[in-house]
Design an enzyme around this catalytic site. Sequence first.
Site, PDB file in Angstrom:
ATOM      1  N   VAL A 259       1.087  -3.874   3.805  1.00 13.86           N
ATOM      2  CA  VAL A 259       0.958  -5.138   4.553  1.00 13.86           C
ATOM      3  C   VAL A 259       2.203  -6.028   4.507  1.00 13.86           C
ATOM      4  O   VAL A 259       2.285  -6.999   5.247  1.00 13.86           O
ATOM      5  CB  VAL A 259      -0.263  -5.994   4.113  1.00 13.86           C
ATOM      6  CG1 VAL A 259      -1.561  -5.409   4.598  1.00 13.86           C
ATOM      7  CG2 VAL A 259      -0.255  -6.235   2.625  1.00 13.86           C
TER       8      VAL A 259
ATOM      9  N   SER B 100       0.790  -1.236   0.000  1.00 18.22           N
ATOM     10  CA  SER B 100       0.000   0.000   0.000  1.00 18.22           C
ATOM     11  C   SER B 100       0.821   1.285   0.000  1.00 18.22           C
ATOM     12  O   SER B 100       0.257   2.355  -0.208  1.00 18.22           O
ATOM     13  CB  SER B 100      -0.941   0.007   1.198  1.00 18.22           C
ATOM     14  OG  SER B 100      -2.036  -0.820   0.907  1.00 18.22           O
TER      15      SER B 100
ATOM     16  N   TYR C 135      -3.011  -2.050 -10.295  1.00 16.80           N
ATOM     17  CA  TYR C 135      -2.961  -1.922  -8.831  1.00 16.80           C
ATOM     18  C   TYR C 135      -2.065  -3.002  -8.204  1.00 16.80           C
ATOM     19  O   TYR C 135      -1.201  -2.719  -7.359  1.00 16.80           O
ATOM     20  CB  TYR C 135      -4.384  -1.986  -8.263  1.00 16.80           C
ATOM     21  CG  TYR C 135      -4.403  -2.090  -6.754  1.00 16.80           C
ATOM     22  CD1 TYR C 135      -3.977  -1.030  -5.960  1.00 16.80           C
ATOM     23  CD2 TYR C 135      -4.813  -3.265  -6.121  1.00 16.80           C
ATOM     24  CE1 TYR C 135      -3.952  -1.138  -4.576  1.00 16.80           C
ATOM     25  CE2 TYR C 135      -4.797  -3.382  -4.743  1.00 16.80           C
ATOM     26  CZ  TYR C 135      -4.367  -2.319  -3.978  1.00 16.80           C
ATOM     27  OH  TYR C 135      -4.334  -2.423  -2.616  1.00 16.80           O
TER      28      TYR C 135
ATOM     29  N   LYS D  20       0.402   3.326  -3.012  1.00 24.87           N
ATOM     30  CA  LYS D  20      -0.784   4.166  -3.234  1.00 24.87           C
ATOM     31  C   LYS D  20      -0.432   5.653  -3.238  1.00 24.87           C
ATOM     32  O   LYS D  20      -1.074   6.445  -3.922  1.00 24.87           O
ATOM     33  CB  LYS D  20      -1.833   3.877  -2.149  1.00 24.87           C
ATOM     34  CG  LYS D  20      -2.453   2.483  -2.293  1.00 24.87           C
ATOM     35  CD  LYS D  20      -3.249   2.108  -1.053  1.00 24.87           C
ATOM     36  CE  LYS D  20      -3.920   0.744  -1.223  1.00 24.87           C
ATOM     37  NZ  LYS D  20      -4.462   0.204   0.026  1.00 24.87           N
TER      38      LYS D  20
ATOM     39  N   TYR E 180      -4.337   3.654   7.720  1.00 24.96           N
ATOM     40  CA  TYR E 180      -5.692   3.085   7.729  1.00 24.96           C
ATOM     41  C   TYR E 180      -6.455   3.512   8.969  1.00 24.96           C
ATOM     42  O   TYR E 180      -6.382   4.658   9.385  1.00 24.96           O
ATOM     43  CB  TYR E 180      -5.661   1.553   7.623  1.00 24.96           C
ATOM     44  CG  TYR E 180      -4.683   1.064   6.608  1.00 24.96           C
ATOM     45  CD1 TYR E 180      -4.856   1.380   5.272  1.00 24.96           C
ATOM     46  CD2 TYR E 180      -3.584   0.316   6.971  1.00 24.96           C
ATOM     47  CE1 TYR E 180      -3.953   0.961   4.323  1.00 24.96           C
ATOM     48  CE2 TYR E 180      -2.668  -0.115   6.030  1.00 24.96           C
ATOM     49  CZ  TYR E 180      -2.865   0.209   4.714  1.00 24.96           C
ATOM     50  OH  TYR E 180      -1.967  -0.200   3.801  1.00 24.96           O
TER      51      TYR E 180
HETATM   52  N1  LIG Z   1      -2.643  -2.617   3.033  1.00 26.88           N
HETATM   53  C1  LIG Z   1      -2.003  -3.089   2.012  1.00 26.88           C
HETATM   54  O1  LIG Z   1      -0.792  -3.015   1.913  1.00 26.88           O
HETATM   55  C2  LIG Z   1      -2.867  -3.768   1.022  1.00 26.88           C
HETATM   56  C3  LIG Z   1      -2.200  -4.040  -0.295  1.00 26.88           C
HETATM   57  C4  LIG Z   1      -2.545  -5.374  -0.848  1.00 26.88           C
HETATM   58  N2  LIG Z   1      -1.913  -5.554  -2.108  1.00 26.88           N
HETATM   59  C5  LIG Z   1      -4.064  -5.508  -0.978  1.00 26.88           C
HETATM   60  O2  LIG Z   1      -4.628  -5.020  -1.888  1.00 26.88           O
HETATM   61  O3  LIG Z   1      -4.699  -6.103  -0.185  1.00 26.88           O
END
Ligand SMILES: NC(=O)CC[C@H](N)C(=O)O
Length: 329
Positions: A273, A76, A203, A79, A255
Amino acid sequence: MEELSKEYDIHVNSQRKSDLDEWVAHYRSFAIEGQTANYIPALRNAHLSQLGITILEPGGTMIKSGDWEVPFTLQSISKVLSFIAACLGRGISYVLERVDVEPTGDAFNSIIRLEMHKPGKPFNPMINAGAITVASLLPGDSSQKKLEFLYGLFENLLGKRPTINEEVYQSEWQTSHRNRALAHYLKETNYLESEVEEALEVYLMQCSIEVTTEDIALLGLILSQDGYHPVRKEQVIPKKVAKLAKALMLTCGMYNASGKFAAFIGVPAKSGVSGGIMALVPPSARSGMPFQDGCGIGIYGPAIDEYGNSVAGSLLLKQMAQEWDLSIF
Ligand SMILES: NC(=O)CC[C@H](N)C(=O)O
């Protein structure tokens, strides 16, 4: 006089390095309170107790500790970069017509608000719904062209073409049912500008870009300087876009723990994650502060908590923020 200040710098930096080594050794053991990201099969086998950090200052000072050189996937953290790329390619107002800048208090992959709040505009680009929408907005009429645009931004910032961890990508592509559900929903409500599979490919590829703590510390450093690259001495991200990205990191980057992060750590940060955290300290107006000219921070610790944030990495960042008075508030 100059000699004296050099000596002072060397002393201060070696003190910070030994503090950091001590904290890394201490917080490493807290990883047992977390787990690796089990829902992505290729991330399951990461070494729980790894913890590493790189801190970069605009003048070139670099402090590294622990497993700083272990490669991991951006997840993430990507992003932030895809949001910046979309703003560069399509303009801020165009992007913000399709994704808002409001924190949710929900899990990063939650679907609930898309239906509860009509017309279903994703709340922010740091949650999956927003990030999949942003991926579809990247310039280009194919996933390859969109990715090329994004890789171009990485090359400009890091001076190298990103490498993809194919195993992680394949692993997630095959198991990404919830992300597919989000994308289908966003397609139905007309927020997705591309086909579902195309947005997902972009993505998940951006999530699979492989980095080290040094790479994300440099990204953080550029953001801390409002988009100015202190090594290349060039404005590489427009100031307005950099400021927007930092505000989103602070309010939504961790988050549904973003409020706690702002309250108890107080610096813009973005987690993934796989256990990465990209954080930054803006330059301080108060003289004599640690990292007064700002810095970028890259952390890796693969055991994550129920919010999806690195357990040991968050504790390490908290310790640093408290000891070195890094909070922006
Ligand atoms: N929080 C994350 O890092 C989520 C990214 C992971 N690739 C997902 O879409 O679930």
